[in-house]
Write a protein that holds these residues in place. Structure first.
Motif, PDB file in Angstrom:
ATOM      1  N   ASP B 131      49.267  19.197  90.979  1.00  0.00           N
ATOM      2  CA  ASP B 131      48.736  18.403  90.234  1.00  0.00           C
ATOM      3  C   ASP B 131      49.318  17.536  89.585  1.00  0.00           C
ATOM      4  O   ASP B 131      50.692  17.099  88.878  1.00  0.00           O
ATOM      5  N   GLY B 132      49.209  16.100  90.143  1.00  0.00           N
ATOM      6  CA  GLY B 132      49.762  14.876  89.956  1.00  0.00           C
ATOM      7  C   GLY B 132      49.333  14.673  88.663  1.00  0.00           C
ATOM      8  O   GLY B 132      50.207  13.387  88.124  1.00  0.00           O
ATOM      9  N   ASP B 137      55.891  13.145  91.706  1.00  0.00           N
ATOM     10  CA  ASP B 137      56.909  12.813  92.567  1.00  0.00           C
ATOM     11  C   ASP B 137      56.900  12.467  93.726  1.00  0.00           C
ATOM     12  O   ASP B 137      57.319  10.636  92.951  1.00  0.00           O
ATOM     13  N   HIS B 138      58.509  12.388  93.977  1.00  0.00           N
ATOM     14  CA  HIS B 138      59.633  11.385  94.915  1.00  0.00           C
ATOM     15  C   HIS B 138      60.250  11.908  96.173  1.00  0.00           C
ATOM     16  O   HIS B 138      60.382  13.051  95.997  1.00  0.00           O
ATOM     17  N   VAL B 148      58.713  17.132  89.764  1.00  0.00           N
ATOM     18  CA  VAL B 148      59.211  17.572  88.483  1.00  0.00           C
ATOM     19  C   VAL B 148      57.892  17.740  87.387  1.00  0.00           C
ATOM     20  O   VAL B 148      57.072  16.567  87.788  1.00  0.00           O
ATOM     21  N   PRO B 149      58.040  18.824  86.073  1.00  0.00           N
ATOM     22  CA  PRO B 149      56.768  18.362  85.341  1.00  0.00           C
ATOM     23  C   PRO B 149      57.144  17.734  84.574  1.00  0.00           C
ATOM     24  O   PRO B 149      57.900  17.272  84.013  1.00  0.00           O
ATOM     25  N   ILE B 165      61.133  21.184  95.274  1.00  0.00           N
ATOM     26  CA  ILE B 165      61.712  20.245  96.414  1.00  0.00           C
ATOM     27  C   ILE B 165      61.148  21.543  97.578  1.00  0.00           C
ATOM     28  O   ILE B 165      60.759  22.387  97.769  1.00  0.00           O
ATOM     29  N   SER B 166      59.930  19.843  98.245  1.00  0.00           N
ATOM     30  CA  SER B 166      59.131  20.544  98.929  1.00  0.00           C
ATOM     31  C   SER B 166      58.803  19.930 100.525  1.00  0.00           C
ATOM     32  O   SER B 166      59.374  18.238  99.973  1.00  0.00           O
TER      33      SER B 166
END
Lengths: 245, 190
Positions: B131-132, B137-138, B148-149, B165-166
């Protein structure tokens, strides 16, 4: 055959569906005992997993010390003890192995293994006693781990586990043994086919799906802009119904 | 394409899907088996998935999420059946190219959860990854992402999540012999 002889499966097969576990036990171990010990039961059982290195070593050494090739008369089924019934009991020269077999069902009670272990301890003979839980991955690994964490098994019985997937894996490995005669080879082929049919083959990879090829441009499509059916609004006449004859 | 080959093609497509599901089933079993040897335990025996009768896309499963925690982590004192440690997940996805995403979901604590996630709570782990609008995302390094939310409300909605973390890997490169290396060692490194 053995499940029926021992009254686990009724002669008309009416209770077969709830007795699949017993049938599998009988089919596999009843057949394995026809094979020479060092070409069947020994290499397969050597893959049992124990929670201590000492147990593992005593078990492997005990299996290796077995001299006789024919141990068919040392494999007994559904042996009744004081507090339990052990599915398969192997009374070998240097170790006694009780096997609790699981297929689709969980343990019948919280203390089932505890009762079996205590019956094993009370059994005749001074050989080291082993209790093996044989079941399906991944549940069998979890069940065995929980049993160890609960620490309820009496000391003196070494507890370990083995999975059906590992049994199949070892059988396939054993098949490469070139000293089998044609009778033995056929026995093993049948067992491998049975365990494959039961779905015990482990994941290998995804690459075996290279064919058949599917062309994504030739998918199936419903055309929604065409009229497919028509409802007639004619008056319905009494007894004018449609009938199959 | 004539109707015979369309027929064959549909048959092939379903056959490929059935066989793919069969492989996924075996892979999930094998991962659970190896997880124990690699210091992880499954959070629940089943995988999480989204299914729906209302939308045809929901008839077949395109995203499978299997949750693990580190075996050595301390259990939550609230007795909710979880360990007070990050939740690790393996997502198997067929939405685009077959892909596996290895994830570590970090929360300040899991004490406030009342029970382990259920099979249908797929959304709870899925949307933080996709859910962008509500997550950012970083890229850290070597294809590892930190998500992070965007606000406190989103974090609350997803169990007070702090970050995910993915790392994405090619599903077809996974074989029975490299699961430890490519999945569990990688999870430990996240």
């Amino acid at each position: 055959m053995l499940a029926e002889i021992h009254g686990k499966i009724s002669s008309d097969g009416s209770n077969l569906s709830e007795r699949l576990e017993d049938q599998l036990t009988a089919n596999v171990f009843g057949t394995l005992r026809y094979l020479p010990f060092h070409k069947g039961i020994q290499p397969i059982f050597s893959k049992a997993v124990f929670f201590s290195q000492t147990d593992q070593t005593v078990f492997i050494n005990g299996l290796a010390a077995q001299k006789d090739e024919f141990i068919g008369d040392k494999v007994n089924f559904w042996v009744k003890g004081e507090r339990s019934e052990i599915d398969v009991l192997l009374e070998l020269d240097h170790l006694t192995i009780g096997i609790e077999v699981k297929y689709h069902s969980p343990l019948s009670s919280d203390d089932q293994l505890e009762r079996e272990a205590s019956d094993l301890l009370n059994g005749k003979g001074q050989t080291p006693k082993f209790l093996l839980l044989l079941g399906t991955e991944p549940e069998v690994n979890m069940m065995a781990k929980k049993v160890m964490e609960d620490r309820k098994l009496p000391s003196g019985v070494h507890f370990g586990y083995l999975s059906w997937q590992e049994v199949l894996h070892q059988m396939v490995y054993v098949q490469k043994n070139e000293t089998f005669n044609e009778f033995q080879r056929l026995i093993l082929e049948d067992l491998v086919a049975l365990l494959r049919k039961k779905g015990f083959a482990r994941f290998q990879n995804f690459q075996s799906l290279a064919c058949p090829l599917v062309d994504h441009c030739s998918y199936f499509h419903f055309y929604t802009d065409e009229q497919f059916f028509h409802l007639s609004a004619n008056r319905i006449e009494k007894e004018g119904y449609y009938e199959f004859c | 394409m004539n109707s015979v080959s369309v027929q064959e093609n549909i048959e092939n497509a379903f056959e490929v899907m059935r066989k793919t599901y069969e492989s996924v089933d075996k892979l999930l079993v094998e991962m659970d088996r190896q997880s124990v040897e690699c210091g992880f335990v499954p959070v629940i025996p089943q995988f999480l998935r989204q299914k729906s009768d209302r939308e045809y896309q929901g008839w077949f499963i395109q995203s499978f999420i299997k949750l693990y925690q580190r075996d050595s982590a301390p259990p939550c004192q609230s007795g909710n059946g979880l360990k007070n440690d990050p939740i690790y997940a393996v997502e198997i996805s067929f939405k685009e190219e077959p892909r596996m995403t290895l994830c570590k979901y970090v929360y300040s604590t899991l004490e406030h959860w009342d029970k382990p996630p259920s099979v249908s709570e797929h959304w709870f782990f899925y949307w933080p990854l996709y859910d962008g609008d509500n997550f950012t995302d970083h890229e850290l390094e070597n294809g590892v992402f930190r998500t992070v939310p965007n606000d406190e409300k989103t974090s609350e909605k997803y169990g007070k999540i702090q970050e995910v973390i993915s790392k994405k890997i090619d599903l077809l490169s996974i074989t029975s012999t490299n699961i430890k290396d490519r999945v569990f060692d990688e999870l430990h490194r996240l």
